[in-house]
Design an enzyme around this catalytic site. Structure first.
Site, PDB file in Angstrom:
ATOM      1  N   THR A  89      55.566  51.159  56.887  1.00  0.00           N
ATOM      2  CA  THR A  89      56.637  49.798  56.299  1.00  0.00           C
ATOM      3  C   THR A  89      58.042  49.758  56.705  1.00  0.00           C
ATOM      4  OG1 THR A  89      57.840  51.849  55.322  1.00  0.00           O
ATOM      5  CG2 THR A  89      56.057  50.378  53.942  1.00  0.00           C
ATOM      6  N   SER A 117      55.142  51.718  61.113  1.00  0.00           N
ATOM      7  CA  SER A 117      55.009  50.695  61.570  1.00  0.00           C
ATOM      8  C   SER A 117      55.231  50.352  62.727  1.00  0.00           C
ATOM      9  CB  SER A 117      55.704  49.387  60.756  1.00  0.00           C
ATOM     10  OG  SER A 117      56.001  47.909  60.912  1.00  0.00           O
ATOM     11  N   GLN A 138      50.355  51.278  63.334  1.00  0.00           N
ATOM     12  CA  GLN A 138      50.257  49.923  62.704  1.00  0.00           C
ATOM     13  C   GLN A 138      51.409  49.014  63.861  1.00  0.00           C
ATOM     14  OE1 GLN A 138      52.225  48.399  62.000  1.00  0.00           O
ATOM     15  NE2 GLN A 138      51.496  46.594  61.146  1.00  0.00           N
ATOM     16  N   TYR A 140      51.031  44.932  65.199  1.00  0.00           N
ATOM     17  CA  TYR A 140      50.743  43.673  65.194  1.00  0.00           C
ATOM     18  C   TYR A 140      49.969  43.179  66.367  1.00  0.00           C
ATOM     19  CZ  TYR A 140      53.847  44.108  60.763  1.00  0.00           C
ATOM     20  OH  TYR A 140      53.669  44.819  59.470  1.00  0.00           O
ATOM     21  N   THR A 166      47.167  45.242  62.086  1.00  0.00           N
ATOM     22  CA  THR A 166      47.535  44.201  60.544  1.00  0.00           C
ATOM     23  C   THR A 166      47.559  42.718  60.876  1.00  0.00           C
ATOM     24  OG1 THR A 166      49.037  45.820  59.368  1.00  0.00           O
ATOM     25  CG2 THR A 166      49.241  43.907  58.989  1.00  0.00           C
ATOM     26  N   LYS A 263      44.040  46.309  58.666  1.00  0.00           N
ATOM     27  CA  LYS A 263      44.610  45.973  57.414  1.00  0.00           C
ATOM     28  C   LYS A 263      44.985  44.542  57.167  1.00  0.00           C
ATOM     29  CE  LYS A 263      49.157  47.381  55.631  1.00  0.00           C
ATOM     30  NZ  LYS A 263      50.212  46.019  55.302  1.00  0.00           N
ATOM     31  N   SER A 285      43.870  44.510  51.848  1.00  0.00           N
ATOM     32  CA  SER A 285      45.610  44.470  51.381  1.00  0.00           C
ATOM     33  C   SER A 285      45.800  43.384  50.982  1.00  0.00           C
ATOM     34  CB  SER A 285      46.242  45.579  52.226  1.00  0.00           C
ATOM     35  OG  SER A 285      47.895  45.408  52.351  1.00  0.00           O
ATOM     36  N   HIS A 287      49.496  42.646  51.861  1.00  0.00           N
ATOM     37  CA  HIS A 287      50.470  42.289  52.126  1.00  0.00           C
ATOM     38  C   HIS A 287      51.926  43.291  51.188  1.00  0.00           C
ATOM     39  CE1 HIS A 287      52.242  42.620  56.552  1.00  0.00           C
ATOM     40  NE2 HIS A 287      53.068  42.500  55.757  1.00  0.00           N
ATOM     41  N   ARG A 290      53.462  39.971  49.530  1.00  0.00           N
ATOM     42  CA  ARG A 290      54.969  39.237  50.229  1.00  0.00           C
ATOM     43  C   ARG A 290      54.482  38.352  50.931  1.00  0.00           C
ATOM     44  NH1 ARG A 290      58.938  43.254  50.598  1.00  0.00           N
ATOM     45  NH2 ARG A 290      59.743  42.361  52.458  1.00  0.00           N
ATOM     46  N   GLY A 320      50.131  48.270  44.723  1.00  0.00           N
ATOM     47  CA  GLY A 320      50.076  48.596  43.613  1.00  0.00           C
ATOM     48  C   GLY A 320      49.995  49.503  43.153  1.00  0.00           C
TER      49      GLY A 320
END
Length: 397
Positions: A89, A117, A138, A140, A166, A263, A285, A287, A290, A320
């Protein structure tokens, strides 16, 4: 008891995720709370991620020896005390001045994997120094492609157990709550947010005392926030490379050479592609609701994905998860573990490291109790036999 301001938090009175959410709402200025709490568009997917678990009633089995219930599992090359990962996160400094190291330390005490993240407000090296527990970094893929291989090298040097890519941020989601509250990064006092900052003095005092909101892992290469505050979606659209393909993922996997999760995947076909390019795990996932509103709930994707990829690939339900029985349902459908983000962020906002420690303890206890009440002495014992063959109408959304 934690005391960020006069709004005292009695940790012993916080018993579940909703309790921590309410405490976080009391602690945080509105822009920060709604950034944490919100989703995209009408937030249908945000709600359905949790609601979907009610579509899978359990069929417990009894008269088994459950004197010892073992929740340990092996995942992404690490031994975990429960089939639970703390999702990556971004920007934890928004929620509490103790930021990411507080979460990593709490996770380590409970034997759980912590994920940091790219967009964290603490460097991967500082998080590694703060916690000796299992960790995943994680990433990007930014337009500055050199950062990607730098991340790989730094994660190896810092001793991370796994890497995660991700893939569902090809464009920033339409997060209307942030537009309404005027959320900016770093936080900025505006006419619309002034009253909320004033009425949350504990958080605001710590902002004034320590206003360092750098994206610590990327600031040395592309400090997009240095010129002033901007919306998170503006950052995503200006800095992330939206031309990333499976070939790019394969190159990162090869460079890492260890446990690797992709992810943001929901379709069985993409899970097969992830397996074929060398990923060892998929984090199922959307996200956290979002990004694409209307996307399938991760729990609904587990069984078809397991059937598609076979037994060897690790599947992690991300989205969730709020209760221990959610974990058992995910395991029964074919997942190896679950991950969550909002629950521990609510706890961080409510009471810092002590709040996260309390919340994780409750969750691990719930997992153990839910396994026992389902008739399972181990994580591996949870299979599809625990699920009702048909979904009663009462469980239909």
């Amino acid at each position: 008891m934690a005391t960020g301001d006069k709004r005292l938090v009695r940790l012993d009175k916080l018993l579940n995720t909703d309790d921590f959410r309410k405490a976080a709402k009391r602690k945080l200025p509105a822009p920060m709370f709604h950034y944490l709490d919100g989703g995209a568009d009408d937030e249908w997917t945000l709600a359905d991620n949790t609601d979907a678990f009610t579509r899978y009633p359990l069929l417990p089995e009894y008269l088994k020896d459950l004197s010892v219930v073992d929740t340990t599992t092996r995942l992404l090359g690490a031994e975990l005390k429960a089939p639970l990962i703390l999702s990556p996160t971004g920007m934890n400094r928004l929620f509490h001045h103790e930021r990411e190291p507080a979460v990593a330390r709490a996770a380590a005490r409970h034997g759980l994997m912590y994920s940091l993240s790219t967009l964290g407000t603490t460097s991967m090296e500082d998080v590694a120094a703060a916690s000796g527990g299992p960790k995943m970094f994680q990433i990007y893929i930014h337009k500055d492609r050199g950062l990607t291989m730098e991340f790989v090298a730094r994660a190896k040097a810092a001793g991370y157990d796994a890497l995660c890519l991700t893939v569902d941020m090809v464009a920033g989601g339409n997060r209307e709550r942030d537009l309404r509250t005027g959320f900016l990064m770093p936080p900025k006092l505006t006419l619309s947010s002034l009253s909320s900052f004033i009425t949350h003095p504990g958080w605001t005092f710590n902002l004034l005392r320590n206003s360092d909101f750098r994206l610590a892992n990327v600031a040395h290469r592309q400090d997009a926030l240095a010129s002033g505050a901007m919306g998170v979606i503006s950052y995503v659209n200006s800095q992330f490379d939206h031309s990333v393909t499976w070939d790019d993922a394969a190159k990162v996997i090869e460079a890492w050479g260890g446990p690797f999760a992709i992810k943001g995947i929901l379709s069985p076909a993409d899970a097969v592609r992830a397996r074929d390019v060398g990923a060892s795990a998929v984090m199922i996932s959307n996200h956290g609701g979002r990004q694409l509103d209307g996307a399938a709930a991760p729990i609904d994707c587990v069984a078809p994905m397991r059937d598609a990829v076979g037994a060897d690939m690790e599947l992690i339900v991300d989205g969730g998860v709020r209760r221990g029985n959610h974990v058992v349902k995910a395991l029964a459908l074919g997942a190896n573990a679950v991950s969550f983000g909002r629950p521990y962020l609510y706890a961080l906002a409510a009471a810092g490291e002590a709040g996260v420690d309390r919340m994780l303890g409750l969750m691990v206890d719930e997992i153990r109790r839910s396994l026992a009440l389902s008739g399972c002495a181990t994580v591996a014992a949870a299979g599809r036999h625990l699920l009702a063959p048909e979904r009663p109408a009462v469980y239909q959304k």
